[in-house]
Each structure stands twice: as C-alpha cells, then as structure tokens.
Design a protein around this motif. Structure first.
Motif, PDB file in Angstrom:
ATOM      1  N   MET A  53       0.678  -0.951   0.002  1.00 12.92           N
ATOM      2  CA  MET A  53      -0.243   0.056   0.134  1.00 12.92           C
ATOM      3  C   MET A  53       1.107   0.941  -0.373  1.00 12.92           C
ATOM      4  O   MET A  53       0.023   2.642  -0.468  1.00 12.92           O
ATOM      5  CB  MET A  53      -1.031  -0.071   0.976  1.00 12.92           C
ATOM      6  N   GLU A  54       2.242   1.478   0.300  1.00 14.45           N
ATOM      7  CA  GLU A  54       2.946   2.475   0.472  1.00 14.45           C
ATOM      8  C   GLU A  54       3.421   2.497  -1.385  1.00 14.45           C
ATOM      9  O   GLU A  54       4.519   3.760  -1.044  1.00 14.45           O
ATOM     10  CB  GLU A  54       3.540   2.064   1.529  1.00 14.45           C
ATOM     11  N   TYR A  55       3.398   0.946  -2.166  1.00 13.86           N
ATOM     12  CA  TYR A  55       4.261   1.845  -3.351  1.00 13.86           C
ATOM     13  C   TYR A  55       3.900   2.951  -3.860  1.00 13.86           C
ATOM     14  O   TYR A  55       2.206   3.317  -3.488  1.00 13.86           O
ATOM     15  CB  TYR A  55       3.630   0.394  -4.701  1.00 13.86           C
ATOM     16  N   LEU A  60      -3.608   4.689  -2.917  1.00  7.20           N
ATOM     17  CA  LEU A  60      -3.902   4.544  -1.381  1.00  7.20           C
ATOM     18  C   LEU A  60      -4.623   5.918  -1.086  1.00  7.20           C
ATOM     19  O   LEU A  60      -4.129   7.015  -2.005  1.00  7.20           O
ATOM     20  CB  LEU A  60      -2.723   4.682  -1.305  1.00  7.20           C
ATOM     21  N   ILE A  61      -5.633   6.031  -0.290  1.00 11.43           N
ATOM     22  CA  ILE A  61      -6.304   6.799   0.368  1.00 11.43           C
ATOM     23  C   ILE A  61      -5.714   6.642   1.973  1.00 11.43           C
ATOM     24  O   ILE A  61      -6.340   5.694   2.865  1.00 11.43           O
ATOM     25  CB  ILE A  61      -7.857   6.716   0.046  1.00 11.43           C
ATOM     26  N   ARG A  62      -5.813   7.680   2.137  1.00  9.00           N
ATOM     27  CA  ARG A  62      -5.184   7.857   3.928  1.00  9.00           C
ATOM     28  C   ARG A  62      -6.449   9.021   4.354  1.00  9.00           C
ATOM     29  O   ARG A  62      -6.933  10.108   3.620  1.00  9.00           O
ATOM     30  CB  ARG A  62      -3.809   8.401   3.838  1.00  9.00           C
ATOM     31  N   ILE A  63      -7.259   8.222   5.787  1.00 12.01           N
ATOM     32  CA  ILE A  63      -8.244   9.029   6.338  1.00 12.01           C
ATOM     33  C   ILE A  63      -7.462   9.232   7.889  1.00 12.01           C
ATOM     34  O   ILE A  63      -7.440   8.453   8.556  1.00 12.01           O
ATOM     35  CB  ILE A  63      -9.117   8.595   6.184  1.00 12.01           C
ATOM     36  N   GLY A  64      -6.798  10.715   7.763  1.00 18.07           N
ATOM     37  CA  GLY A  64      -5.602  10.123   8.928  1.00 18.07           C
ATOM     38  C   GLY A  64      -4.755   8.543   9.069  1.00 18.07           C
ATOM     39  O   GLY A  64      -3.702   9.041   7.853  1.00 18.07           O
ATOM     40  N   ARG A  70      -9.825   2.310  -3.242  1.00 22.41           N
ATOM     41  CA  ARG A  70     -10.972   1.283  -3.626  1.00 22.41           C
ATOM     42  C   ARG A  70     -10.764   0.595  -4.406  1.00 22.41           C
ATOM     43  O   ARG A  70      -9.937   0.302  -4.911  1.00 22.41           O
ATOM     44  CB  ARG A  70     -11.683   2.678  -5.443  1.00 22.41           C
ATOM     45  N   GLU A  71     -12.361  -0.675  -4.661  1.00 21.36           N
ATOM     46  CA  GLU A  71     -12.067  -1.612  -5.060  1.00 21.36           C
ATOM     47  C   GLU A  71     -11.507  -1.606  -6.622  1.00 21.36           C
ATOM     48  O   GLU A  71     -10.365  -2.269  -7.289  1.00 21.36           O
ATOM     49  CB  GLU A  71     -13.575  -1.952  -4.454  1.00 21.36           C
ATOM     50  N   ASP A  72     -12.290  -0.364  -7.210  1.00 21.23           N
ATOM     51  CA  ASP A  72     -11.945  -0.579  -8.459  1.00 21.23           C
ATOM     52  C   ASP A  72     -10.758  -0.321  -8.782  1.00 21.23           C
ATOM     53  O   ASP A  72     -10.126  -1.409  -9.858  1.00 21.23           O
ATOM     54  CB  ASP A  72     -13.753   0.054  -9.312  1.00 21.23           C
ATOM     55  N   GLU A  73     -10.034   0.984  -8.511  1.00 14.19           N
ATOM     56  CA  GLU A  73      -8.255   1.147  -8.046  1.00 14.19           C
ATOM     57  C   GLU A  73      -7.845   0.209  -8.175  1.00 14.19           C
ATOM     58  O   GLU A  73      -6.550   0.124  -8.907  1.00 14.19           O
ATOM     59  CB  GLU A  73      -8.616   2.742  -8.099  1.00 14.19           C
ATOM     60  N   PHE A  74      -8.112  -0.304  -6.891  1.00 10.44           N
ATOM     61  CA  PHE A  74      -7.271  -1.784  -6.791  1.00 10.44           C
ATOM     62  C   PHE A  74      -6.806  -2.180  -7.568  1.00 10.44           C
ATOM     63  O   PHE A  74      -5.545  -3.103  -7.981  1.00 10.44           O
ATOM     64  CB  PHE A  74      -7.073  -2.300  -4.998  1.00 10.44           C
TER      65      PHE A  74
END
Length: 87
Positions: A53-55, A60-64, A70-74
């Motif tokens: 997830m750090e690539y 990645l979406i960071r929330i705090g 997002r599933e489709d983007e993944f």
C-alpha cells in the motif's frame, strides 16, 4: 362499497405504484478496501499488504492514520502490476 370508493382505491393504488417505480435509487458508493481486504486479495501477510500500500503507484487513500483503497482502483492497479511483472 360504492363505485366512487372503488375508483378512489384503484387510483390510489395506481399512484402508489407509479411513485414507487419512479423513485431513483441512490448512486452506489465505491467500496473501500482496508489492509485486511488487500491481504486476502494478494494472499499475503498483513505486513506485506501495508508495504504494498506504500508503493508509489498504489492508489492509496489516507484518512488520518487509516489506509484505504477503492476496490475498482485496486483491481485496475493489480492488473497493470501483473502485466508489468510478466513482461
């Protein structure tokens, strides 16, 4: 039951059906995956899922402190990554 009552009931039922058929459904929201979901999709450890997830190119979406994708983007990212690794 009088004719007027029967007609009113029929009209009321027809209007209810019409209103029910024209209601719009809310737009479906994209599903957000967490690290456990990524871990299961990649069949890897939690530590490695966090690493992936750090690539740089990972969507990645960071929330705090939370990390989501997002599933489709993944799955789009995963298919591109698989293509690059097979070349």
């Amino acid at each position: 039951m009088s004719i007027e009552e029967i007609i009113r009931r029929i009209i009321r039922e027809e209007l209810q059906q019409l209103v029910a058929s024209t209601k719009t459904k809310p737009a479906s929201k994209p599903k957000l995956l967490n690290v456990e979901d990524v871990m299961l999709a990649l069949s890897c450890s939690k530590r490695y899922a966090y690493e992936v997830m750090e690539y740089k190119d990972f969507p990645l979406i960071r929330i705090g402190r939370l990390k989501r994708v997002r599933e489709d983007e993944f799955y789009n990212w995963l298919s591109k990554y698989k293509k690059r690794s097979s070349e």
